[in-house]
Scaffold this motif. Structure first.
Motif, mmCIF file in Angstrom:
data_model
loop_
_atom_site.group_PDB
_atom_site.id
_atom_site.type_symbol
_atom_site.label_atom_id
_atom_site.label_comp_id
_atom_site.label_asym_id
_atom_site.label_seq_id
_atom_site.Cartn_x
_atom_site.Cartn_y
_atom_site.Cartn_z
ATOM 1 N N THR A 28 -69.385 -75.118 -6.165
ATOM 2 C CA THR A 28 -68.070 -75.844 -6.686
ATOM 3 C C THR A 28 -68.045 -77.086 -7.081
ATOM 4 O O THR A 28 -69.330 -77.676 -6.749
ATOM 5 C CB THR A 28 -67.090 -75.660 -5.185
ATOM 6 N N VAL A 29 -67.281 -77.690 -8.461
ATOM 7 C CA VAL A 29 -66.729 -78.137 -8.655
ATOM 8 C C VAL A 29 -65.270 -78.831 -8.986
ATOM 9 O O VAL A 29 -64.784 -77.743 -9.983
ATOM 10 C CB VAL A 29 -67.207 -78.843 -10.168
ATOM 11 N N GLY A 30 -64.908 -79.787 -8.566
ATOM 12 C CA GLY A 30 -62.978 -79.720 -9.017
ATOM 13 C C GLY A 30 -62.701 -80.805 -9.546
ATOM 14 O O GLY A 30 -63.116 -82.045 -9.882
ATOM 15 N N GLU A 31 -62.397 -81.063 -10.908
ATOM 16 C CA GLU A 31 -61.564 -81.505 -11.638
ATOM 17 C C GLU A 31 -60.390 -82.114 -11.286
ATOM 18 O O GLU A 31 -59.580 -81.739 -10.981
ATOM 19 C CB GLU A 31 -61.110 -80.547 -13.064
ATOM 20 N N MET A 32 -60.971 -83.361 -10.859
ATOM 21 C CA MET A 32 -59.274 -84.230 -10.606
ATOM 22 C C MET A 32 -58.805 -85.485 -10.820
ATOM 23 O O MET A 32 -60.277 -86.716 -10.885
ATOM 24 C CB MET A 32 -60.133 -84.687 -8.978
ATOM 25 N N THR A 38 -66.249 -84.643 -1.163
ATOM 26 C CA THR A 38 -67.913 -83.625 -2.149
ATOM 27 C C THR A 38 -68.973 -84.425 -0.379
ATOM 28 O O THR A 38 -69.846 -83.869 -1.007
ATOM 29 C CB THR A 38 -68.261 -84.686 -3.533
ATOM 30 N N ASN A 39 -68.174 -85.159 0.502
ATOM 31 C CA ASN A 39 -69.138 -84.800 1.532
ATOM 32 C C ASN A 39 -68.922 -83.417 2.313
ATOM 33 O O ASN A 39 -68.283 -82.679 2.549
ATOM 34 C CB ASN A 39 -68.643 -86.171 2.088
ATOM 35 N N LEU A 40 -70.352 -83.358 2.195
ATOM 36 C CA LEU A 40 -71.030 -81.398 2.501
ATOM 37 C C LEU A 40 -70.093 -81.472 4.201
ATOM 38 O O LEU A 40 -70.058 -80.333 4.609
ATOM 39 C CB LEU A 40 -72.101 -81.448 2.745
ATOM 40 N N ASN A 98 -66.858 -79.549 4.414
ATOM 41 C CA ASN A 98 -66.639 -79.044 3.931
ATOM 42 C C ASN A 98 -65.316 -78.780 3.075
ATOM 43 O O ASN A 98 -64.070 -78.289 3.162
ATOM 44 C CB ASN A 98 -66.027 -78.198 5.727
ATOM 45 N N GLU A 99 -65.443 -79.188 1.966
ATOM 46 C CA GLU A 99 -64.059 -79.201 0.907
ATOM 47 C C GLU A 99 -65.378 -78.665 -0.358
ATOM 48 O O GLU A 99 -65.074 -77.365 -0.741
ATOM 49 C CB GLU A 99 -63.573 -80.115 0.673
ATOM 50 N N LEU A 100 -65.429 -79.705 -1.391
ATOM 51 C CA LEU A 100 -66.081 -79.023 -2.724
ATOM 52 C C LEU A 100 -67.523 -80.096 -2.408
ATOM 53 O O LEU A 100 -67.479 -80.805 -1.975
ATOM 54 C CB LEU A 100 -65.142 -80.009 -3.466
ATOM 55 N N VAL A 146 -73.853 -89.459 0.092
ATOM 56 C CA VAL A 146 -72.844 -89.448 0.597
ATOM 57 C C VAL A 146 -72.165 -87.814 0.294
ATOM 58 O O VAL A 146 -72.081 -87.053 1.078
ATOM 59 C CB VAL A 146 -71.721 -90.303 0.593
ATOM 60 N N GLY A 147 -71.837 -88.228 -0.549
ATOM 61 C CA GLY A 147 -71.548 -86.660 -1.944
ATOM 62 C C GLY A 147 -72.397 -86.778 -2.728
ATOM 63 O O GLY A 147 -74.007 -87.513 -2.996
ATOM 64 N N TRP A 148 -71.706 -86.090 -4.414
ATOM 65 C CA TRP A 148 -73.019 -85.849 -5.006
ATOM 66 C C TRP A 148 -71.740 -86.431 -6.545
ATOM 67 O O TRP A 148 -70.477 -85.407 -6.457
ATOM 68 C CB TRP A 148 -73.371 -84.348 -5.101
#
Length: 560
Positions: free
Chosen positions: A253-257, A269-271, A274-276, A319-321
């Motif tokens: 999942t990747v969100g355009e933001m 994006t921090n797994l 539980n978001e993206l 933390v995220g990606w």
């Protein structure tokens, strides 16, 4: 560092209308993509991101969806799409689909019902408001110019459209609407797709009062983005989406933001939240825009790019990606933008690829990037198709009496149609894209720049991309290593060090068309063992203390 297949993948974005036309109607289609899957497999990519192919009246090239569970006739049938998915999976590649749920088309069943009456069961699927003092409910401006509100005569109320007036915003405050979207997402995932790229997903939560935006200059319409970007319930909505849909599948999942900063992106994006998994942010894409937006041009200051990339590389580390990109369907061609498409097209395209693919994150390649396709200069505004370009030209030139040549120059540099000219497959008529009349003109340089000649030439940009992709699969440090910027104040080179488990990777790139002298900073301890790649084939020296870099030269060393 938690390992995952989507961190180790390289993604290739297909804009289907412009990729390959199989039936001669001038519009790229699904069967055209199937024809070219072996080309993509040969490049070495792992995941295909397919821009929207859903049923749409095509006001904004498919980002205005009238049926989320049908395929647009221009592109083929659901059977064609199912064959595409099978053919992708049979080549051990994955498919992610575009998810466009901030807005729908005004021709979607939900909206045609919603506008019928104020008490229609679908009324609350969209954002309706009465006018205020004979005017729009607030002063927000549409992303595509003009008011973000459209008066609907049937009920004498306005609906919100952050984009085109044919793209009414969905009302995510309504739990029934959210459930319909989640059911639709599960329907696609159960068909076997491997994830979603989510269009402007951080727009789905609006400040409920929809207040006027500050307007110090007294303009008619102004950006209300502070009230609809990263809104008050955005994390709640995404966590609900994860719980209801995403958690049940092993997907990407990747969100355009737009407008997201590093601190917000770590939340998205921090797994553990539980978001993206990733976001597309735009900070580095706005660095050559002067105040007033993308059409106000200014040259890139390399120090700004370093500061931006470094902030994201260090801010999300552990933390995220990060998602890594320099091109997509909304951005001009990077070799024309940050490189030199006239004198050093091949060298600068390879340099930019090196710079990007050696960073931490998941790289995205946009169709044609791997052969060094360039911006286009159509002679007349009539040859452009993009709604954003046409609206801006009307507002500035036709209504605003601005100098048309100056406005056209902005379009040549920044217009979205730069990325949407047909893919250049070969030197035949229409670049081998179609046997018919292409929906948008082909860039006239296709005789020199095309995939067929690139595949045949071992020194081409295409083969350089293949090599970069293979290196990422071979060396864990490229995927997972941490990042340290070198020479932060230099306006000539962008160089950095990656480190993982005692190994080091030194990446050196010259962003100029001049020869420069590069030196290893005294505080950096690096002993080169192997040169992994370079865009000038005649230099295999392992000397890194002091190097004379040629125009747009790039090199990568593995060491300790």
């Amino acid at each position: 560092m938690q390992k995952a297949w989507w961190k180790e993948s390289v993604v290739y974005q297909i804009y289907p209308r412009s990729f390959r036309d199989s039936n001669g109607d001038g519009i790229g289609d699904i069967n055209g993509i199937i024809e070219k899957l072996d080309y993509l497999k040969g490049l070495g990519i792992d995941v295909i991101w397919l821009s929207p192919v859903y049923q749409s009246p095509n006001d904004d090239n498919g980002y205005d969806i009238s049926d989320y569970q049908q395929i647009m006739n221009d592109f083929g049938t659901m059977e064609d799409w199912e064959k595409l998915l099978d053919e992708i999976h049979s080549r051990d590649m994955k498919l992610i689909m575009d998810l466009v749920v901030n807005h729908s088309s005004d021709e979607h069943y939900w909206f045609t019902e919603s506008r019928k009456s104020k008490d229609n069961p679908y009324r609350d699927y969209y954002i309706w408001r009465p006018g205020k003092d004979g005017k729009e409910p607030n002063n927000w401006e549409s992303t595509f110019s003009g008011s973000a509100w459209e008066l609907d005569p049937v009920t004498d109320e306005y609906y919100l459209h952050i984009f085109s007036k044919k793209q009414p915003d969905l009302n995510w405050e309504n739990p029934k609407l959210r459930q319909e979207i989640y059911d639709m997402m599960k329907w696609w995932l159960d068909k076997g797709i491997d994830g979603f790229r989510m269009d402007v997903i951080n727009f789905i939560s609006k400040v409920p009062e929809l207040p006027d935006a500050p307007n110090p200059n007294g303009e008619k319409y102004v950006s209300g983005s502070r009230y609809f970007m990263n809104g008050p319930r955005i994390h709640e909505f995404l966590q609900e989406m994860h719980r209801e849909v995403l958690a049940g599948y092993d997907i990407m999942t990747v969100g355009e933001m737009p407008g997201v900063n590093v601190e917000e992106a770590t939340l998205y994006t921090n797994l553990e939240r539980n978001e993206l998994q990733m976001v597309f942010q735009f900070e580095h894409m706005d660095l050559d825009s002067a105040p007033g937006g993308k059409w106000n041009l200014k040259p890139l200051d390399l120090r700004d790019l370093k500061q931006s990339i470094t902030k994201w590389q260090t801010g999300l580390h552990g933390v995220g990606w990060n998602s890594l990109y320099l091109n997509n369907h909304d951005q001009p061609r990077v070799v024309s933008r940050f490189g030199d498409d006239q004198h050093y097209r091949v060298e600068s395209a390879k340099m930019l690829a090196t710079f990007l693919h050696m960073l931490q994150g998941t790289p995205y390649i946009y169709q044609g990037e791997e052969i060094g396709m360039t911006n286009v200069r159509f002679e007349s505004i009539d040859e452009y198709k993009d709604i954003e370009i046409l609206n801006m030209y009307k507002e500035k030139v036709i209504d605003g009496n601005e100098n048309p040549e100056k406005v056209m120059e902005s379009i040549y540099v920044k217009g979205r149609d730069n990325a949407r000219t047909p893919f250049q497959w070969n030197s035949n008529e229409n670049a081998g894209f179609t046997t018919g009349e292409p929906w948008i003109k082909v860039n006239p340089n296709y005789k020199e720049i095309n995939a067929e000649s690139a595949v045949k030439d071992p020194n081409s940009i295409y083969h350089y991309y293949r090599e970069l992709i293979q290196l990422r699969k071979k060396h864990e440090i490229i995927v997972y290593g941490d990042y340290q910027l070198l020479h932060p104040e230099s306006q000539q080179d962008f160089s950095y060090l990656r480190t993982l488990n005692g190994k080091k990777l030194l990446v050196i790139t010259n962003f100029t068309d001049k020869e420069i002298e590069w030196t290893l900073p005294e505080n950096i301890d690096f002993t080169p063992k192997e040169k992994l790649i370079g865009n000038y084939p005649d230099n295999n020296s392992l000397e890194v203390t002091s190097i004379n870099l040629r125009p747009y030269e790039a090199m990568v060393f593995l060491g300790e």
